[in-house]
Scaffold this motif. Structure first.
Motif, PDB file in Angstrom:
ATOM      1  N   ARG A   1       0.780  -1.086  -0.085  1.00 62.21           N
ATOM      2  CA  ARG A   1      -0.054   0.151  -0.033  1.00 62.21           C
ATOM      3  C   ARG A   1       0.681   1.167  -0.004  1.00 62.21           C
ATOM      4  NH1 ARG A   1      -4.860   0.329   4.397  1.00 62.21           N
ATOM      5  NH2 ARG A   1      -4.995   2.226   3.172  1.00 62.21           N
TER       6      ARG A   1
ATOM      7  N   ILE B   1       4.003   1.639  -1.143  1.00 63.50           N
ATOM      8  CA  ILE B   1       4.651   1.738  -2.703  1.00 63.50           C
ATOM      9  C   ILE B   1       3.538   1.973  -3.661  1.00 63.50           C
ATOM     10  CG2 ILE B   1       5.897   0.515  -4.218  1.00 63.50           C
ATOM     11  CD1 ILE B   1       7.006  -1.476  -2.347  1.00 63.50           C
ATOM     12  N   GLY B   2       2.441   1.896  -3.154  1.00 62.18           N
ATOM     13  CA  GLY B   2       1.221   1.754  -4.514  1.00 62.18           C
ATOM     14  C   GLY B   2       0.765   3.445  -4.318  1.00 62.18           C
ATOM     15  N   LYS B   3       1.140   4.114  -3.145  1.00 63.40           N
ATOM     16  CA  LYS B   3       0.757   5.525  -3.251  1.00 63.40           C
ATOM     17  C   LYS B   3       1.998   6.348  -3.676  1.00 63.40           C
ATOM     18  CE  LYS B   3      -2.225   5.086   0.980  1.00 63.40           C
ATOM     19  NZ  LYS B   3      -2.149   5.269   2.596  1.00 63.40           N
ATOM     20  N   GLY B   4       3.038   5.782  -4.251  1.00 61.87           N
ATOM     21  CA  GLY B   4       4.235   6.242  -4.744  1.00 61.87           C
ATOM     22  C   GLY B   4       5.092   6.859  -4.047  1.00 61.87           C
ATOM     23  N   LYS B   5       5.081   6.118  -2.810  1.00 59.99           N
ATOM     24  CA  LYS B   5       6.150   6.520  -1.561  1.00 59.99           C
ATOM     25  C   LYS B   5       7.222   5.450  -1.820  1.00 59.99           C
ATOM     26  CE  LYS B   5       2.546   8.553   1.418  1.00 59.99           C
ATOM     27  NZ  LYS B   5       2.092   8.501   2.776  1.00 59.99           N
ATOM     28  N   ASN B   6       8.446   5.777  -1.049  1.00 58.25           N
ATOM     29  CA  ASN B   6       9.343   4.692  -1.019  1.00 58.25           C
ATOM     30  C   ASN B   6       9.037   3.661   0.135  1.00 58.25           C
ATOM     31  OD1 ASN B   6      11.152   5.871  -2.824  1.00 58.25           O
ATOM     32  ND2 ASN B   6      11.787   7.380  -1.400  1.00 58.25           N
ATOM     33  N   SER B   7       9.564   2.558  -0.127  1.00 62.94           N
ATOM     34  CA  SER B   7       9.188   1.315   0.953  1.00 62.94           C
ATOM     35  C   SER B   7       9.801   1.763   2.262  1.00 62.94           C
ATOM     36  CB  SER B   7       9.842   0.220   0.276  1.00 62.94           C
ATOM     37  OG  SER B   7      11.173   0.178   0.239  1.00 62.94           O
TER      38      SER B   7
ATOM     39  N   ARG C   1       8.678  -5.047  -5.051  1.00 64.91           N
ATOM     40  CA  ARG C   1       7.213  -5.181  -5.381  1.00 64.91           C
ATOM     41  C   ARG C   1       7.290  -7.055  -5.613  1.00 64.91           C
ATOM     42  NH1 ARG C   1       3.061  -1.724  -7.048  1.00 64.91           N
ATOM     43  NH2 ARG C   1       4.707  -0.079  -7.243  1.00 64.91           N
TER      44      ARG C   1
END
Length: 264
Positions: free
Chosen positions: A154, A156-162, A231
């Motif tokens: 979730r 990563i899906g928001k465009g943030k770094n893990s 991912r």
């Protein structure tokens, strides 16, 4: 005497404690957060009391039926979730683990089973308890790792770094859970050799257990050798957990497995 007819009187208070603790842990008030620890431990203690009492009254380890394995899974998931929370301080891990543990408790309430004191000769072995405990403990850890992987996906899906800390949590849960998974498989092989003269028969349960192990081994390999494929590694955990559920529960419903000694 504590038997399955008393399960409701332990299950409901324990579930209430776990759900309450999973809610209070998000509080900004330090007193309520401290209270959540006490309530969580109270739930674990209540559930432990039932398992111990049921074990004594059954005069055998309560690990023979599917309902009994769900009993242990609820206990270990709540315990693992709490211990992992103490180490990594993620409130969502405690709450999600509590909710999933309660789901399995509810299944046992809605689907009661007949629990006899008798054990077939093959189960009257010193390998019985460590084999089952090792597997169910691994299932609990790998279930918690799956929750962590979904949270990470979730992010990563928001465009943030893990989140590196979540990956550390996930990796450690998988490493330890995989260790218990393999240990359970090895103990099962030794037990099978003693009981039936063969280490491995490739029956449906054994085959799916091997496939499940390969799924988690693939995650470990990617994380150690190809850390850029985050991912892909994360998606392997929900997939592998589905394989685990097929091994644990789904295989029992396959026509080809009805003659298996692993169907219970």
């Amino acid at each position: 005497m504590i038997d399955w007819n008393n399960f409701l009187w332990f299950a409901l208070p324990a579930s209430a404690c776990w759900l309450t603790a999973g809610s209070l842990i998000y509080s900004k008030k330090s007193k309520l957060k401290a209270l959540s620890h006490i309530i969580m431990l109270a739930g674990i203690a209540i559930f432990s009391a039932f398992i111990i009492g049921f074990w004594i009254s059954s005069e055998r380890p309560p690990m023979r039926t599917m309902g009994e394995t769900r009993l242990w899974y609820s206990f270990f998931l709540a315990l693992v979730g709490y211990i992992a929370f103490l180490r990594w301080k993620y409130a969502w891990l405690l709450s999600f683990s509590s909710v999933v543990a309660v789901v399995f408790v509810m299944i046992n309430i809605l689907k009661p089973e007949i629990h006899s004191k008798n054990l077939m000769p093959a189960l009257q072995s010193p390998w019985f308890v460590p084999h089952v405990v090792s597997y169910i403990l691994s299932y609990a850890m790998l279930g918690a790792a799956t929750i962590a992987s979904i949270i990470q996906l979730r992010i990563i899906g928001k465009g943030k770094n893990s989140d590196k800390a979540i990956f550390e949590l996930t990796d450690n849960l998988v490493y330890v859970g995989f260790g218990f998974l393999v240990l359970g498989m090895l103990m099962g092989a030794v037990w099978a050799k003693e009981a039936w003269g063969h280490y491995w028969e490739w029956d449906p349960k054994e085959t799916w257990a091997f496939i499940t192990t390969l799924g988690y081994l693939a995650y470990i390999h990617i994380r150690l050798q190809h850390k850029k494929h985050e991912r892909l590694a994360l998606w392997l955990l929900p997939l592998s957990f589905i394989l685990l559920l097929i091994t644990w529960i789904g295989v029992n419903y396959l026509p080809s497995a009805q003659g298996s000694v692993h169907v219970y």
